[in-house]
Scaffold this motif. Structure first.
Motif, PDB file in Angstrom:
ATOM      1  N   UNK A  82       8.770-109.830 -44.429  1.00 15.65           N
ATOM      2  CA  UNK A  82       8.595-108.692 -45.329  1.00 15.65           C
ATOM      3  C   UNK A  82       7.891-107.558 -44.615  1.00 15.65           C
ATOM      4  N   UNK A  83       8.133-106.375 -45.123  1.00 20.06           N
ATOM      5  CA  UNK A  83       7.501-105.189 -44.574  1.00 20.06           C
ATOM      6  C   UNK A  83       5.989-105.245 -44.782  1.00 20.06           C
ATOM      7  N   UNK A  84       5.592-105.801 -45.949  1.00 17.47           N
ATOM      8  CA  UNK A  84       4.174-105.888 -46.271  1.00 17.47           C
ATOM      9  C   UNK A  84       3.420-106.743 -45.258  1.00 17.47           C
ATOM     10  N   UNK A  85       4.001-107.915 -44.970  1.00 19.48           N
ATOM     11  CA  UNK A  85       3.324-108.822 -44.036  1.00 19.48           C
ATOM     12  C   UNK A  85       3.220-108.180 -42.663  1.00 19.48           C
ATOM     13  N   UNK A  86       4.278-107.462 -42.299  1.00 14.44           N
ATOM     14  CA  UNK A  86       4.285-106.756 -41.017  1.00 14.44           C
ATOM     15  C   UNK A  86       3.140-105.742 -40.961  1.00 14.44           C
ATOM     16  N   UNK A 117       3.917-115.673 -42.948  1.00 13.38           N
ATOM     17  CA  UNK A 117       3.533-115.220 -44.267  1.00 13.38           C
ATOM     18  C   UNK A 117       4.665-114.399 -44.854  1.00 13.38           C
ATOM     19  N   UNK A 118       5.194-114.835 -45.996  1.00 13.58           N
ATOM     20  CA  UNK A 118       6.285-114.031 -46.549  1.00 13.58           C
ATOM     21  C   UNK A 118       5.933-113.475 -47.918  1.00 13.58           C
ATOM     22  N   UNK A 119       4.656-113.074 -48.088  1.00 11.59           N
ATOM     23  CA  UNK A 119       4.296-112.392 -49.334  1.00 11.59           C
ATOM     24  C   UNK A 119       4.840-110.965 -49.267  1.00 11.59           C
ATOM     25  N   UNK A 120       4.990-110.349 -50.418  1.00  9.59           N
ATOM     26  CA  UNK A 120       5.438-108.956 -50.431  1.00  9.59           C
ATOM     27  C   UNK A 120       6.828-108.820 -51.017  1.00  9.59           C
ATOM     28  N   UNK A 121       7.179-107.594 -51.364  1.00  7.37           N
ATOM     29  CA  UNK A 121       8.411-107.335 -52.103  1.00  7.37           C
ATOM     30  C   UNK A 121       9.555-106.842 -51.222  1.00  7.37           C
ATOM     31  N   UNK A 122       9.221-106.050 -50.218  1.00  3.11           N
ATOM     32  CA  UNK A 122      10.274-105.444 -49.413  1.00  3.11           C
ATOM     33  C   UNK A 122      10.679-106.366 -48.274  1.00  3.11           C
ATOM     34  N   UNK A 123      11.798-107.071 -48.477  1.00  2.00           N
ATOM     35  CA  UNK A 123      12.247-107.983 -47.426  1.00  2.00           C
ATOM     36  C   UNK A 123      12.956-107.174 -46.355  1.00  2.00           C
ATOM     37  N   UNK A 124      12.593-107.443 -45.123  1.00  2.00           N
ATOM     38  CA  UNK A 124      13.122-106.680 -44.022  1.00  2.00           C
ATOM     39  C   UNK A 124      14.343-107.376 -43.435  1.00  2.00           C
ATOM     40  N   UNK A 125      14.163-108.585 -42.944  1.00  2.89           N
ATOM     41  CA  UNK A 125      15.299-109.366 -42.447  1.00  2.89           C
ATOM     42  C   UNK A 125      14.935-110.843 -42.503  1.00  2.89           C
ATOM     43  N   UNK A 126      15.949-111.675 -42.316  1.00  7.86           N
ATOM     44  CA  UNK A 126      15.714-113.116 -42.321  1.00  7.86           C
ATOM     45  C   UNK A 126      15.522-113.599 -40.900  1.00  7.86           C
ATOM     46  N   UNK A 127      14.521-114.419 -40.713  1.00  3.63           N
ATOM     47  CA  UNK A 127      14.257-114.941 -39.381  1.00  3.63           C
ATOM     48  C   UNK A 127      14.272-116.458 -39.491  1.00  3.63           C
ATOM     49  N   UNK A 128      15.373-117.072 -39.104  1.00  5.88           N
ATOM     50  CA  UNK A 128      15.555-118.520 -39.225  1.00  5.88           C
ATOM     51  C   UNK A 128      15.176-119.005 -40.618  1.00  5.88           C
ATOM     52  N   UNK A 129      15.729-118.356 -41.611  1.00  3.48           N
ATOM     53  CA  UNK A 129      15.514-118.796 -42.983  1.00  3.48           C
ATOM     54  C   UNK A 129      14.185-118.343 -43.570  1.00  3.48           C
ATOM     55  N   UNK A 176      -1.711-103.532 -50.103  1.00  6.03           N
ATOM     56  CA  UNK A 176      -0.585-104.087 -49.352  1.00  6.03           C
ATOM     57  C   UNK A 176       0.076-105.209 -50.129  1.00  6.03           C
ATOM     58  N   UNK A 177      -0.709-106.184 -50.581  1.00  2.51           N
ATOM     59  CA  UNK A 177      -0.165-107.283 -51.360  1.00  2.51           C
ATOM     60  C   UNK A 177      -0.477-107.051 -52.818  1.00  2.51           C
ATOM     61  N   UNK A 178       0.271-107.472 -53.780  1.00  2.00           N
ATOM     62  CA  UNK A 178       1.589-108.093 -53.631  1.00  2.00           C
ATOM     63  C   UNK A 178       2.694-107.089 -53.301  1.00  2.00           C
ATOM     64  N   UNK A 179       2.499-105.831 -53.690  1.00  2.42           N
ATOM     65  CA  UNK A 179       3.520-104.864 -53.319  1.00  2.42           C
ATOM     66  C   UNK A 179       2.863-103.660 -52.674  1.00  2.42           C
ATOM     67  N   UNK A 180       3.495-103.149 -51.646  1.00  5.61           N
ATOM     68  CA  UNK A 180       2.937-102.033 -50.905  1.00  5.61           C
ATOM     69  C   UNK A 180       2.752-100.814 -51.793  1.00  5.61           C
ATOM     70  N   UNK A 181       1.537-100.240 -51.763  1.00  7.47           N
ATOM     71  CA  UNK A 181       1.289 -99.020 -52.508  1.00  7.47           C
ATOM     72  C   UNK A 181       1.768 -97.802 -51.729  1.00  7.47           C
ATOM     73  N   UNK A 182       1.244 -96.645 -52.119  1.00  6.37           N
ATOM     74  CA  UNK A 182       1.680 -95.427 -51.445  1.00  6.37           C
ATOM     75  C   UNK A 182       0.934 -95.249 -50.123  1.00  6.37           C
ATOM     76  N   UNK A 183       1.665 -94.864 -49.105  1.00  7.08           N
ATOM     77  CA  UNK A 183       1.036 -94.595 -47.821  1.00  7.08           C
ATOM     78  C   UNK A 183       0.617 -93.139 -47.721  1.00  7.08           C
ATOM     79  N   UNK A 184       1.051 -92.354 -48.695  1.00 10.38           N
ATOM     80  CA  UNK A 184       0.815 -90.916 -48.702  1.00 10.38           C
ATOM     81  C   UNK A 184      -0.682 -90.622 -48.759  1.00 10.38           C
TER      82      UNK A 184
END
Lengths: 232, 292
Positions: free
Chosen positions: B91-95, B75-87, B250-258
């Motif tokens: 995303x941080x959100x999916x994580x 699942x690659x929904x979300x805005x904050x891309x963390x790293x590429x894994x075989x193309x 969480x989706x589409x963009x992570x809100x505040x964790x505070x």
């Protein structure tokens, strides 16, 4: 009796539809919670009918015994992984004793076997899937299709898959935000072997043992005049 | 099994598990869920030193790990891309979503482990006998039949082995056939027996009045106090939850964790519910050690 049968079908269909609709359209995050409530709500009418209907002591004991046999049926097959006769026994109970008894035997067999294997969030789903298996067997038993051996085999085969798919949905609903075709396909692909084994073992048991089991159950039914009232 | 939590009325315990199940599926803030899991682990430890939990541990660990690992990969929904894994973009959100789902499921599984050891069959059926008396009776009887049927099955197996029918040799279909033949013997034997059992039940007065439970659980004063305590904490926590506290986007963009101060209040109420068995046990310990 025609009325109660229609009532059963309509209520279960409406509530199942409600389950799907609410998951798709509600912008509500607690899908697992919602689905659990829905499953419980779907089963309430069946149990309510069982409570209100005039059922004698003999019938209650007979249903309890059938459910216990369906649950214990796993024991001699412990050495043969993914072959278990529970579904076969539930289908037989539905065919002989009718839709309502079929549902009760299926749902109770799920609870009882889970008392020994461990209850979990999957219990209500299993109850519903096995209950429906018994119920549909009872509903279709007077059709020309189910009177033939081929019809029964097809029924057993199809239910082997429906049961597996239904149990897959609980995994999917628990993780619904991850919903994508790949995810769903992955889950369904991982269960293909088990579903096939389930479906084929149903067919095998129906071919080899269907006739004799139905004879035994019908003999009890005729000898003691039990659970006849729903055979309309 | 004489520790404090076993003496609490089944209704109170059932309400406790309902509340916790609701929390596990309702809140999705990682801190809430983590605290819930930790609280339940502590509760399980207080039951039997973690014996039951150990049995379930392999399932729980694999399930949690699988969800956490697989979700970001498929699942690659979300805005904050963390790293590429075989193309594939991880995303941080999916994580985070994987972690939240896994913890929510873990909490439910832990809850059931505790439930299986505290609300045994007898207590569970005591609860349902009020709502669905006949169904509860049917289930209770069916559970009682299981050991009986197992005994009969061994007997049948012993006899059939002399006739050369075993489950250990032959092709798959032969083995399945002999297994089913044994079940068939069991079926015709047990169905006749069932009718006899029913007749003897009738002779002793089954159906002549309402059924009462074998063990009468009494609602004591302290049970009522605990129940109202749970009720108050649950209502405050639930209201907070419906107003949106304790939840994150969480989706589409992570809100505040505070966490705001009201979030902390809801959190405290939730913990007050989750730690209830520990309070009961702790009170017992205090009484035992320090009362005169």
């Amino acid at each position: 009796m025609g009325r109660s049968r229609k009532y059963l079908v309509i209520v279960s269909l409406i509530l199942l539809l409600l389950l799907v609709v609410s998951i798709v359209f509600f912008h509500y995050r607690a899908y697992l919670l919602l689905s659990m409530i829905m499953i419980a709500a779907i089963m309430i009418p069946f149990f309510a009918r069982f409570e209100w209907r005039d059922v004698g002591g003999r019938e209650v004991v007979l249903l309890a015994m059938l459910a216990a046999i369906a649950a214990v049926g796993r024991v001699p097959f412990a050495g043969l992984p993914s072959i278990q006769p529970t579904s076969f026994i539930i289908i037989m109970a539905g065919l002989v004793f009718g839709a309502e008894s079929g549902f009760i035997v299926g749902a109770v067999a799920a609870i009882v076997s889970n008392f020994f294997l461990g209850q979990g969030p999957w219990t209500p789903w299993q109850m519903y899937a096995w209950g429906m298996m018994g119920m549909t067997a009872g509903l279709l038993r007077n059709t020309a299709f189910m009177k033939t051996l081929w019809g029964k085999c097809t029924f057993g085969f199809v239910w082997g898959y429906i049961f597996g798919w239904f149990m897959n949905t609980w995994v999917i609903v628990g993780n619904i935000e991850a919903l994508s075709w790949k995810y769903v396909a992955g889950i369904f692909a991982s269960s293909i072997y088990f579903d096939l084994a389930h479906a084929l073992s149903n067919v095998f048991f129906i071919i080899v043992f269907g006739v004799s089991w139905i004879k035994i159950l019908q003999r009890i039914q005729r000898k003691y005049g039990l659970l006849y009232e729903q055979s309309g | 099994m004489g520790n404090g939590i076993q003496a609490i009325h089944p209704f109170v315990m059932f309400f406790y598990y309902m509340c916790l199940g609701f929390f596990a599926m309702f809140f999705n803030h990682p801190i809430f869920l983590l605290a819930g899991c930790l609280a339940l682990i502590a509760v399980n430890l207080s039951h039997d030193g973690g014996q039951a939990m150990k049995q379930w541990a392999p399932l729980m660990v694999t399930m949690t790990a699988l969800i956490i690992v697989i979700n970001p990969l498929i699942n690659s929904r979300g805005m904050h891309v963390w790293f590429d894994f075989f193309g594939k973009q991880v995303t941080f959100e999916a994580m985070l979503y994987g972690v939240v789902t896994a913890m929510s499921l873990l909490m439910i599984l832990l809850l059931f482990v505790s439930l299986n050891s505290v609300l045994n069959g007898n207590k569970l059926l005591y609860i349902f006998a009020r709502i669905l008396p006949r169904t509860a009776f049917l289930i209770m009887m069916s559970i009682r039949f299981v050991p009986l049927l197992k005994r009969r099955l061994t007997e049948i197996q012993d006899v059939q082995r002399l006739k050369g029918m075993t489950m250990t040799q032959g092709t798959l279909s032969e083995r399945a056939k002999s297994g089913m033949s044994m079940l068939q013997v069991l079926l015709s034997w047990s169905l006749e027996e069932a009718v006899e059992t029913a007749d003897s039940m009738k002779a002793r007065g089954y159906g002549s009045g309402t059924r009462r439970p074998y063990i009468p659980y009494r609602m004591t004063k302290s049970d009522r106090r605990w129940l109202s305590y749970l009720l108050v904490a649950f209502v405050m926590c639930g209201t907070g939850g419906f107003m949106g506290y304790g939840k994150i986007v969480i989706y589409p963009e992570l809100g505040l964790l505070h966490l705001s101060s009201l979030d902390w209040f809801v959190f405290a109420c939730g913990m007050a519910v989750a730690l209830f068995p520990l309070f009961v046990e702790g009170r017992e310990q205090l009484k035992w050690n320090y009362s005169i």
